[in-house]
Scaffold this active site. Structure first.
Site, PDB file in Angstrom:
ATOM      1  CG  ASP A   1       4.090 -48.800  -5.623  1.00  0.00           C
ATOM      2  OD1 ASP A   1       4.027 -47.768  -6.868  1.00  0.00           O
ATOM      3  OD2 ASP A   1       4.641 -49.921  -5.313  1.00  0.00           O
ATOM      4  CB  ILE A   2      -0.847 -50.580  -3.672  1.00  0.00           C
ATOM      5  CG1 ILE A   2      -1.935 -49.542  -3.790  1.00  0.00           C
ATOM      6  CG2 ILE A   2      -1.702 -51.954  -3.201  1.00  0.00           C
ATOM      7  CD1 ILE A   2      -2.563 -49.421  -4.437  1.00  0.00           C
TER       8      ILE A   2
ATOM      9  CD  GLU B   1       1.035 -49.907  -9.158  1.00  0.00           C
ATOM     10  OE1 GLU B   1       2.716 -50.892  -9.088  1.00  0.00           O
ATOM     11  OE2 GLU B   1       1.470 -49.590 -10.546  1.00  0.00           O
TER      12      GLU B   1
END
Length: 549
Positions: free
Chosen positions: A422-423, A465
């Site tokens: 996950d960004i 994301e």
């Protein structure tokens, strides 16, 4: 992949081996026909005779025995009439068949009548130049080094030069896959375009050129076009945009070799097909026992199945129907190969398959049929099973792949690691720099993952994301080392928005199939480890506690 000369040697050896068995094969058919009425089950014996003649009919032309193949085809059609009526040939018919078989023997002794060298040899597809080497012409040494560093994160090799003399000398010694040239240098306001134009004049195959510039005028862009520029990127250089341009002009993202499963009981013919397709850069597997096809498909994951229409005790149509019962293989292209000319039978087969090719089939026709079908299937799969922004697998497809890989790893007693990424603080990126820039960040991470992970790994965009990665045959500690390496590189990437530079990071969690054997449980475990990384401060990777060594 085997070299072209080695493949040709094997093809020639296969042709000689095939020719050496012909006399024995025809004599066995003659002997079986002579003893037909003495068998306990003459109808079954007639079926076997038909199968052997059918095999000769379909394979002889491939190995240069065209006349023999045509003669066998006539015998096959005549025998088929008896099979359809469930009758045995009488003495007069057997005499006719014996006469035909004697003609086969005579044709064998005459040797091949169609030297395969007369047919244009299919071009071997070697590994494409992958665009790994670039020359950068940049008078600002620090900026040149920065470009080289960022391109190295994506697996590119770049060298920077500060004078036209230096880059010209380098091009003569080793041709690069592309040039990245600054338009304005101390040698003149359009020195970069002049360099590109002169280099193109000296080369029969011009090197692709990307221009960078701090100016954005009509005149400079027109000069770039006239000098053969493919792209024009305003400074400060957007690395994500530069990488996309390099991918496009140099075909940097190399296509996976096509995977073909060949199902045919005629071993020599299957080997010939395999060698011809391997010469075109494809990965092939041969299967002679159709009952093993579902297991083999799980391992090979074929993109196309070449399927003989008549096999001992089963038809290709029946095999195709079994394959179509499985949702994972519902859309896998199936190409039937047979001497069958009955249009109704062919049309019936096409309800389960995609194409019906009549044997003997030329090498060029085989390659064309396989390549066109797989290309179309890949294009369709890209639309159906991949995320439109990143090109990665979509969430549903990723989950199905995970289910399949878990079953395979458990069957083979091999490890599997599943990762969730996950960004970090991605909403802030979208809010501060806009969704267009946010999309560039997503695509850059996707590009980096595809570059650094194996072809056997499966990467998907899980949503927003968030990304998921399936790493078959990988222990969790190894997966941790790999993703940590990628995480550090991603954190070093620079993104641009109106001259403003920023960096991003991601957090990750890993779970293993040793402790979590079901698709749902391993996803939940990886997700739990991901949130542990977030809670500990982000920009790090966590192994689920049950997967710790």
């Amino acid at each position: 992949m085997l070299e072209s000369d080695e493949i040709q040697r094997q093809l020639e050896s296969l042709k000689k081996a095939y020719a050496a068995t012909l006399v024995e094969r025809v004599e066995e058919i003659i002997s079986a026909l002579k003893e037909l009425h003495e068998q306990d089950d003459p109808h079954e014996c007639l079926q076997e005779i038909f199968r052997q003649i059918h095999s000769l009919s379909g394979s002889a032309g491939t190995f240069g025995f065209n006349s023999l193949g045509e003669q066998a085809r006539q015998l096959e059609l005549s025998l088929n009439e008896y099979l359809q009526q469930e009758k045995l040939p009488d003495s007069k018919a057997i005499a006719y068949f014996n006469s035909g078989l004697q003609k086969l023997l005579n044709l064998v002794t005459q040797g091949p009548d169609n030297d395969e060298l007369d047919e244009p040899r299919p071009k071997q597809l070697t590994d494409k130049e992958t665009g790994r080497l670039f020359y950068i012409y940049e008078d600002d040494e620090e900026h040149g080094r920065n470009l080289c560093l960022h391109l190295s994160h994506y697996g590119f090799e770049a060298r920077t030069f500060h004078t036209t003399e230096a880059i010209r000398s380098a091009i003569k010694q080793q041709r690069p896959d592309a040039l990245i040239l600054d338009i304005m240098t101390p040698e003149g306001p359009l020195a970069g375009t002049e360099l590109a134009a002169s280099v193109r004049q000296d080369d029969d195959t011009p090197i692709p050129v990307i221009f960078t510039s701090g100016i954005n005028t009509w005149e400079s862009r027109l000069a770039a076009v006239r000098a053969g520029g493919t792209a024009y990127i305003i400074k400060p250089v957007d690395i994500a945009l530069l990488v996309e341009s390099l991918d496009r002009i140099t075909l940097r993202i190399k296509a996976e070799p096509y995977r073909v499963l060949i199902v045919d009981d005629a071993t020599e013919l299957a080997q010939h097909y395999s060698l011809v397709l391997r010469q075109r850069g494809m990965h092939t597997e041969i299967l002679t026992e159709p009952t093993e096809i579902l297991t083999r498909m799980e391992d090979v994951k074929p993109e196309l199945i070449l399927l003989d229409f008549y096999l001992p005790g089963i038809t290709g149509l029946e095999i195709a129907r079994v394959i179509r019962q499985h949702h994972n293989y519902f859309s896998t292209p199936i190409v039937f190969l047979s001497t069958e000319t009955n249009l109704n039978i062919q049309l019936n087969a096409l309800q389960q398959g995609d194409e019906f090719l009549e044997k003997p089939i030329s090498d060029a026709q085989l390659i064309s049929a396989v390549e066109s079908r797989i290309e179309r299937a890949r294009a369709l799969n890209q639309l159906m099973y991949h995320d439109s922004l990143t090109g990665l697998l979509n969430q549903l497809t990723l989950k199905r792949r995970l289910e399949t890989e878990l079953a395979r790893c458990q069957r083979q007693n091999s490890p599997l690691s599943y990762l969730m990424l996950d960004i970090d603080l991605f909403k802030q990126v979208n809010d501060q720099y806009g969704h267009v820039v946010g999309d560039q960040v997503l695509k850059s991470l996707a590009r980096l993952l595809k570059e650094r992970l194996r072809r056997t790994d499966h990467i998907g965009r899980y949503g927003g994301e968030e990304f998921g990665i399936i790493m078959p045959d990988t222990e969790p500690q190894i997966a941790l080392d790999i993703i940590e390496h990628i995480r550090k590189h991603f954190a070093e990437l620079s993104f641009q928005k109106k001259g403003q530079s920023f960096n991003c990071s991601f957090s990750a969690g890993i779970a293993c199939s040793r402790e979590f054997k079901q698709e749902k449980s391993i996803i939940e475990a990886a997700d739990s480890a991901l949130y542990e990384s977030k809670d500990k401060g982000r920009n790090q990777t966590t192994l689920h506690q049950k997967c710790l060594p």
